[in-house]
Design an enzyme around this catalytic site. Structure first.
Site, mmCIF file in Angstrom:
data_model
loop_
_atom_site.group_PDB
_atom_site.id
_atom_site.type_symbol
_atom_site.label_atom_id
_atom_site.label_comp_id
_atom_site.label_asym_id
_atom_site.label_seq_id
_atom_site.Cartn_x
_atom_site.Cartn_y
_atom_site.Cartn_z
ATOM 1 N N THR A 11 0.838 -1.198 0.000
ATOM 2 C CA THR A 11 0.000 0.000 0.000
ATOM 3 C C THR A 11 0.871 1.245 0.000
ATOM 4 O OG1 THR A 11 -1.972 0.959 1.038
ATOM 5 C CG2 THR A 11 -0.232 0.254 2.526
ATOM 6 N N ASN A 12 0.249 2.414 -0.062
ATOM 7 C CA ASN A 12 0.940 3.695 0.005
ATOM 8 C C ASN A 12 0.601 4.359 1.322
ATOM 9 O OD1 ASN A 12 2.067 3.614 -2.495
ATOM 10 N ND2 ASN A 12 0.920 5.332 -3.322
ATOM 11 N N ARG A 13 1.461 5.249 1.766
ATOM 12 C CA ARG A 13 1.175 5.962 3.002
ATOM 13 C C ARG A 13 0.175 7.082 2.720
ATOM 14 N NH1 ARG A 13 5.824 8.577 6.755
ATOM 15 N NH2 ARG A 13 4.395 9.392 8.328
#
Ligand code: CTP
Length: 212
Positions: free
Chosen positions: A21-23
């Protein structure tokens, strides 16, 4: 007006229990959706998984992966006057999703990733969107230059840039300071809390349509 907003991170499955995932907390996208609804617009929020409450008066299409978000946007964008892409979409996704939980057999594990489709970059060129198009650029260096590159490559009317290397703004913070990159000019906005900033951004984005 009808406004589509993407928000949050996407999750790219590796196996049944793991994902990449991305932050991103999703706060900026949700604040934009809440402000746009308050200003009387018909808002469709297309969001990856977040822990945020759905703003009042907003239509909601939940998605998980970048591919899901692409499909959701593609099916809805033609009806919109404005599209705002605030999501932190994963740029790469595992090439193969393991059906079973991957066991820790070796000391190293190599994942093969493939590029996801650029949703914002497809809005004009593939989806033929003709409304006002707004992107975001989260950068750690050369903010204005990188944001302007995105504005041009993705044929946006505005790119909202922010410097994510600063710890006092962005990500989990409730404050943000952004640079507005338009085709013919650049303007900085002072540091503000995300809710005020979102309200002001919606006002400025409305002006993009009035100019068209
Ligand atoms: N975006 C998108 N779909 C993707 C990737 C990004 O819609 N698969 C959108 C984001 O929502 C944001 C903008 O594009 O509005 C951010 O672009 P970004 O990924 O930072 O830029 P790229 O030019 O693709 O390049 P790089 O990652 O090299 O900076």
């Amino acid at each position: 007006m009808k406004i589509l907003i993407t928000a949050g991170p996407t999750q790219e499955p590796i196996d049944p229990v793991r994902y990449l995932t991305n932050r991103s907390s999703g706060k900026m996208g949700y604040a934009l959706a809440a402000s746009a609804a308050k200003r009387g617009h018909q808002v469709l929020l297309i969001s990856g998984p977040t822990s945020l409450d759905l703003p009042e008066g907003v239509d909601f299409l939940p998605v998980v992966s970048a591919a899901d978000m692409y499909q959701a946007v593609e099916s809805q964008i033609a009806k919109q006057d404005i599209a705002i892409f605030a999501a932190a979409v994963a740029d790469y996704t595992p090439a193969n999703v393991s059906e079973q939980k991957i066991k820790k057999d070796g000391d190293q594990l190599t994942l093969v990733l493939e590029k996801t489709k650029d949703i914002l970059g497809s809005a004009r060129s593939v989806m033929n969107f003709t409304g006002a198009l707004v992107g975001f650029a989260a950068e750690t260096e050369n903010l204005e230059e990188n944001a302007r590159g995105k504005l041009q490559r993705k044929a946006c009317d505005l790119v909202v840039g922010n410097d994510v290397s600063r710890t006092d703004i962005g990500f989990d913070s409730s404050e943000n300071e952004v640079l507005l990159v338009y085709p013919d000019r650049t303007e900085g906005l002072p540091k503000d809390n995300k809710d005020h900033l979102a309200y002001h951004l919606i006002e400025l984005i409305e002006d993009l349509v009035d100019q068209e």
